[in-house]
Design a protein around this motif. Structure first.
Motif, PDB file in Angstrom:
ATOM      1  N   GLU A   1       8.187  77.821  12.504  1.00  0.00           N
ATOM      2  CA  GLU A   1       9.503  78.494  12.541  1.00  0.00           C
ATOM      3  C   GLU A   1      10.526  77.701  11.726  1.00  0.00           C
ATOM      4  O   GLU A   1      11.306  78.273  10.945  1.00  0.00           O
ATOM      5  CB  GLU A   1       9.951  78.609  13.998  1.00  0.00           C
ATOM      6  N   ILE A   2      10.499  76.364  11.895  1.00  0.00           N
ATOM      7  CA  ILE A   2      11.422  75.511  11.133  1.00  0.00           C
ATOM      8  C   ILE A   2      11.094  75.594   9.642  1.00  0.00           C
ATOM      9  O   ILE A   2      11.988  75.769   8.799  1.00  0.00           O
ATOM     10  CB  ILE A   2      11.315  74.048  11.621  1.00  0.00           C
ATOM     11  N   TYR A   3       9.813  75.468   9.306  1.00  0.00           N
ATOM     12  CA  TYR A   3       9.376  75.430   7.906  1.00  0.00           C
ATOM     13  C   TYR A   3       9.784  76.701   7.163  1.00  0.00           C
ATOM     14  O   TYR A   3      10.269  76.645   6.021  1.00  0.00           O
ATOM     15  CB  TYR A   3       7.853  75.260   7.860  1.00  0.00           C
ATOM     16  N   TYR A   4       9.601  77.829   7.820  1.00  0.00           N
ATOM     17  CA  TYR A   4       9.900  79.106   7.148  1.00  0.00           C
ATOM     18  C   TYR A   4      11.329  79.591   7.377  1.00  0.00           C
ATOM     19  O   TYR A   4      11.687  80.695   6.976  1.00  0.00           O
ATOM     20  CB  TYR A   4       8.872  80.160   7.570  1.00  0.00           C
ATOM     21  N   SER A   5      12.163  78.735   8.022  1.00  0.00           N
ATOM     22  CA  SER A   5      13.578  79.092   8.201  1.00  0.00           C
ATOM     23  C   SER A   5      14.397  78.775   6.960  1.00  0.00           C
ATOM     24  O   SER A   5      15.502  79.294   6.800  1.00  0.00           O
ATOM     25  CB  SER A   5      14.153  78.337   9.413  1.00  0.00           C
ATOM     26  N   PHE A   6      13.857  77.945   6.090  1.00  0.00           N
ATOM     27  CA  PHE A   6      14.595  77.577   4.880  1.00  0.00           C
ATOM     28  C   PHE A   6      14.457  78.676   3.823  1.00  0.00           C
ATOM     29  O   PHE A   6      13.423  79.328   3.710  1.00  0.00           O
ATOM     30  CB  PHE A   6      14.092  76.240   4.341  1.00  0.00           C
TER      31      PHE A   6
END
Length: 765
Positions: A367-372
C-alpha cells in the motif's frame, strides 16, 4: 666490428649498468633504514608528547598541535619508506636482467643519433640520464611496432617519426649476456624460439621480451570502449592482456589504481596461474574473480550451480530453445521494459516480523509502495517506501515498550547490564517510573536494530515472487513462436525454476536475470569507480551476462578476449556472440582484433589441433619444430592404463611435466585412482579452488581452460566418449600442449579426431 667485439662491448656496457644499479640499491637501502629509524624515533616520542599538557580539561592546544605535527611527520616518513621500497623492488629485478633490447635511431627530420636500452622498468643514473627505459614508455613502442627504417610512435605531444637503424635483442641471465641477436623484424624468431622452448610452470610468465606487433596494438589501445580480442589457442591473448593491465597502470599511474581494474577469469585455478605476472613488473594485482563468484556473493542464501554442473548439464532440444531466449539480449531488453510497468504492479513484499509477530504486513508495505505517484522512478519509490517503513518502526517503539517481554527483560538485568544501559554512571531519574521508561526504550530500540537493518537492506522486497511474476508475464510480453517455443514449454521452464528455487538452488543462466530485476527495483546502478573491466574466455559467457556486467560497471572500458573455437559451456551461442556484444557499444568506439598466430605449441601440434576445427585453416602456427602428436588405440582398459603410465615415464625422461586431461571430473577421479593403485604419483585437480601443483597432473577439461602444459595426455579419446557437439572441447584439450601431445583411445578412436589427415599424427601400434 666482429661479433666477438660486439658481444664484449655489450657485456662491458651491461656490467657498468649493473654496477650503477647496485650503487642505487645501496643508497635506497640506506634511505629505507633512515626512514625506518625516523619512524621509530617519532613513535617513541609520540607517547611522551601525548601526555604533555594533560590537565583536568584534557589535552592542551600546544599538546594537540604537537601531536598533529608528529602524525604528519610519521605519514611523510612512511610514504618515503614505501616509495623507496617500491623502487628497491624494481632495482632488484633489474640487477639480474637489466634489459632485453637495444634500439639505435634518430628522430626525423633532423635529430641526432640515439641509443636506448629497454627493460622491465626504468633506471636513471645520478644525473637523471636514462640507462634503461621501461617497456611501457612511449618511446619503447618503436621496438614492438615495426622493422628497421621509418617508424612513428605516439608521444604526449603527438606523433613522432624516427629512423631505426639497429634492433638488438638480448637474453641475459645473472648479469651475463647468453645470446644477442641483431634483427630487422619486430621480434626475431630466434628470440621467440628461445622463450617458447622453455618448460611450462605453475605460474604464467611475463611476455614483455617477446610481445608481437599485433599484441602491442592490444596492449597500448587507449581509445576503445570495447576491445574484443579473438585469438586462437596459444596466440598469447591472455599474456597480452596481462601486459595491457600493466601498461594501463603505468600510463594512467596518477589517476588509476589496481583496485579500479577488474578481471573476470574462467576459474580460480587461472587466477593463481596469472598471479605473478603483474608483481614481476612491479605492479599490484588487479581485482580478480570469476563471474560465478561475482553474482553468487550477492545471494548467499541460494546455492549457485558449480562449474562442474554447468559443464555436465545436458539439455534436450526444447530446453535449449528456452535457454537461448533466457540468455540473450532480447531477454535483457524485455526485463528492462518490464521494469517500467512495475510502478503499477508486479512488485511483491514480505512481512516485517519481530519476535514471531508481524510488525508491518506485506499488504501495508505494498500500500505504501504504490501510494507514490507515477512520477516516482523505481529507485526513488523504494527509497521512499524504506523511509516510510523506518518511520513506522520508530512509531512502534512506544507501544512495544509496554509489552510484557520488556518488563521481564528489565527485571532480569544484572547490575552490570543496567550500568551498560545508562547514559553515564550515577545517572539520576525523577522517579522509578521514569527510570523504567528510560530502560524500556533502550531495550526496545536495541531489539529493533536488526529489523531496521533489514529495512535498510531492502529485505522487505520479495524478489523471488517478483521474479516469478515476471517469468509468468513473458508470454504477454513477447511472441514465443519467434523463438520456436510453445507456451507449454515456457510453463515447464518456469515450473522447473520454481522447483530449484524451493530447494534454495539457482542455475548460472537464471541468476543474472534474477539479480537484474532486483537491481531495477532498488535502483542499483553498480560500481561507478571501476575504470577497466577485462573478461577472459568470453566464449563461455552469454549476451545477458555481458549486458549485466555493462550495467554494473557503466563507466568502465571493456576488454573481452577469448577463442570462439573453445566454447565448452555455451556451445550453441558462440558464433553469434560477437554480433550480440557489438550491440552494447558504439561502433566507433569498438575495435576487434584477430590473433591468428599460435605460439604455445610446436608447429606439429598446432597443425594437428587446427584440423580438429571446421574453420581451423585461419590458425597460423609458429615455426617451432617438434615431434608429431601420437595416437595409440589399445584393446583393453588395462592396456590403456599401461600405455599412459609408459608415456608419463617417457615425458619425464624429456623433463616434461605432464597433464592427463579427461573429458570430465568422474573420468579424472577414476584415472587418479587407477594411477594410485599402480603407485604412479600424480596430483588430481578436482576443484577450481586448488592451486596448480608441480609435477604430473590429472585434470578435467573444463578446469584446464587458459592453462598450458609441457606434455598433454588425452585420456580415453574413444568413440562414444564425446558427442558430436563437443568438437570445441576436444580442441581445447589438445591445444593445451606446448611440446608433446599423446592421445589414447580404447578399441576405436573418436570420429572427430579420426578425421584429421594421417600426415599430422603418428600412430603407435
Amino acid at each position: 666490428m666482429t661479433d666477438t667485439q660486439t658481444r664484449q662491448q655489450e657485456q662491458r656496457h651491461l656490467t657498468e649498468v649493473i654496477q650503477q644499479i647496485k650503487q642505487a640499491e645501496q643508497k635506497l637501502q640506506t634511505s629505507i633504514a633512515t626512514a625506518k629509524s625516523d619512524m621509530q624515533n617519532i613513535d617513541q616520542t609520540f607517547g611522551d608528547d601525548v601526555h604533555v599538557g594533560l590537565g583536568d580539561d584534557g589535552i592542551s592546544m600546544a599538546g594537540a598541535l604537537s601531536i598533529h605535527q608528529q602524525q604528519q611527520m610519521l605519514a611523510e616518513r612512511n610514504n618515503a619508506w614505501q616509495r623507496s621500497q617500491q623502487q628497491l623492488n624494481v632495482l632488484k629485478k633489474l640487477e639480474d636482467n637489466p634489459y632485453f633490447a637495444r634500439i639505435d635511431f634518430r628522430e626525423l627530420p633532423a635529430g641526432k643519433e640515439e641509443t636506448i636500452y629497454i627493460g622491465l622498468g626504468s633506471f636513471t643514473d645520478q644525473h637523471d640520464h636514462f640507462l634503461v627505459y621501461d617497456w611501457r614508455a612511449p618511446i619503447s613502442s618503436i621496438y614492438y611496432d615495426g622493422d628497421l627504417g621509418r617508424i612513428t610512435y605516439q608521444t604526449p605531444d603527438g606523433e613522432q617519426a624516427v629512423d631505426v637503424f639497429l634492433k638488438r635483442q638480448f637474453i641475459i641471465k645473472h648479469g651475463q649476456i647468453q645470446t644477442l641477436y641483431d634483427t630487422q623484424e619486430t621480434i626475431g624468431d630466434q628470440m621467440l624460439l628461445e622463450v617458447l622452448n622453455e618448460k611450462s610452470s605453475t605460474k604464467m610468465k611475463s611476455i614483455v621480451t617477446t610481445i608481437q606487433q599485433e599484441q602491442n596494438q592490444i596492449i597500448r589501445d587507449t581509445d576503445s570502449d570495447l576491445l574484443f580480442v579473438q585469438g586462437a589457442a596459444g596466440s598469447g591473448k591472455t599474456s597480452a592482456i596481462m601486459q595491457r593491465v600493466a601498461y594501463l597502470l603505468y600510463r594512467y599511474r596518477k589517476k588509476l589504481t589496481s583496485g579500479q581494474v577488474l578481471l573476470f577469469s574462467p576459474n580460480m585455478l587461472f587466477n593463481d596461474y596469472v598471479s605473478q605476472v603483474l608483481p614481476e613488473m612491479g605492479e599490484q594485482n588487479m581485482v580478480q574473480m570469476t563471474y560465478s563468484q561475482y553474482v553468487a556473493r550477492r545471494l548467499p542464501h541460494l546455492q549457485l550451480e558449480s562449474l562442474q554442473a554447468q559443464f555436465e548439464t545436458v539439455l534436450d532440444h526444447q530446453q535449449a530453445q528456452v535457454l537461448h531466449l533466457v540468455i540473450g539480449l532480447t531477454f535483457f531488453q524485455l526485463e528492462t521494459q518490464y521494469a517500467k510497468i512495475l510502478a503499477t504492479g508486479g512488485v511483491f513484499f514480505r512481512d516485517i516480523s519481530f519476535r514471531q509477530r508481524v510488525l508491518i504486513s506485506k499488504s501495508k508495505i505494498a500500500e505504501i509502495y504504490y501510494s507514490f505517484g507515477p512520477q516516482y522512478k523505481l529507485g526513488n519509490r523504494i527509497d521512499a517506501t524504506q523511509n516510510a517503513l523506518l518511520k513506522l518502526l520508530n512509531q512502534r517503539i512506544n507501544s512495544e515498550m509496554r509489552k510484557k517481554w520488556v518488563q521481564e527483560t528489565i527485571q532480569s538485568l544484572s547490575q552490570e547490564q543496567l550500568q551498560a544501559l545508562y547514559d553515564h554512571p550515577d545517572q539520576e531519574f525523577k522517579s522509578g517510573a521514569a527510570e523504567e521508561k528510560f530502560l524500556a526504550r533502550k531495550i526496545v530500540v536495541a531489539a529493533l536494530q536488526p529489523v531496521a537493518r533489514k529495512i535498510h537492506r531492502y529485505n522487505f522486497i520479495n524478489i523471488s515472487a517478483s521474479y516469478r511474476q515476471f517469468l509468468k508475464a513473458i508470454p504477454q510480453l513477447v511472441d514465443l513462436k519467434q523463438f520456436a517455443i510453445t507456451e507449454q514449454q515456457w510453463q515447464a521452464y518456469v515450473q522447473q525454476f520454481e522447483q530449484q528455487l524451493a530447494q534454495k538452488q539457482i542455475s548460472l543462466a537464471n541468476i543474472s536475470p534474477y539479480l537484474y530485476l532486483y537491481d531495477l527495483i532498488t535502483g542499483h546502478h553498480g560500481d561507478l569507480s571501476m575504470k577497466f573491466v577485462f573478461v577472459d574466455e568470453i566464449q563461455d559467457y552469454t549476451p545477458f551476462q555481458l549486458a549485466y556486467l555493462k550495467y554494473n560497471f557503466p563507466r568502465a572500458r571493456y576488454t573481452l578476449l577469448g577463442d570462439l573455437n573453445q566454447a565448452i559451456l555455451v556451445k550453441d551461442n558462440a558464433p553469434s556472440l560477437l554480433h550480440e556484444i557489438a550491440r552494447l557499444f558504439a561502433a566507433e568506439k569498438t575495435r576487434v582484433v584477430q590473433l591468428t598466430h599460435s605460439y604455445r605449441s610446436t608447429k606439429q601440434i598446432t597443425e594437428f589441433t587446427k584440423h580438429l576445427l571446421v574453420s581451423g585453416e585461419k590458425i597460423v602456427p609458429f615455426n617451432r619444430p617438434g615431434e608429431l602428436p601420437t595416437i595409440q588405440i589399445t584393446a583393453s582398459s588395462s592396456q590403456l592404463l599401461a600405455a599412459v603410465i609408459q608415456q608419463l615415464k617417457v615425458n619425464k625422461q624429456s623433463s616434461y611435466a605432464s597433464a592427463i586431461i579427461t573429458r570430465d571430473l568422474v573420468a579424472a577421479q577414476q584415472v587418479q585412482q587407477q594411477l594410485q593403485q599402480q603407485s604412479v604419483p600424480t596430483t588430481l585437480i578436482k576443484s577450481e579452488n586448488q592451486r596448480l601443483a608441480a609435477g604430473d597432473l590429472v585434470i578435467p577439461a573444463y578446469l584446464a581452460k587458459g592453462l598450458e602444459f609441457d606434455a598433454v595426455i588425452m585420456w580415453d579419446a574413444s568413440a562414444g566418449v564425446f558427442d558430436s557437439q563437443e568438437r570445441q572441447l576436444i580442441y581445447t584439450m589438445a591445444s593445451r600442449a606446448m611440446h608433446r601431445l599423446s592421445i589414447f583411445a580404447l578399441r576405436q578412436l573418436d570420429p572427430i579426431i579420426a578425421q584429421v589427415p594421417a600426415q599430422y599424427s603418428r600412430r603407435i601400434e
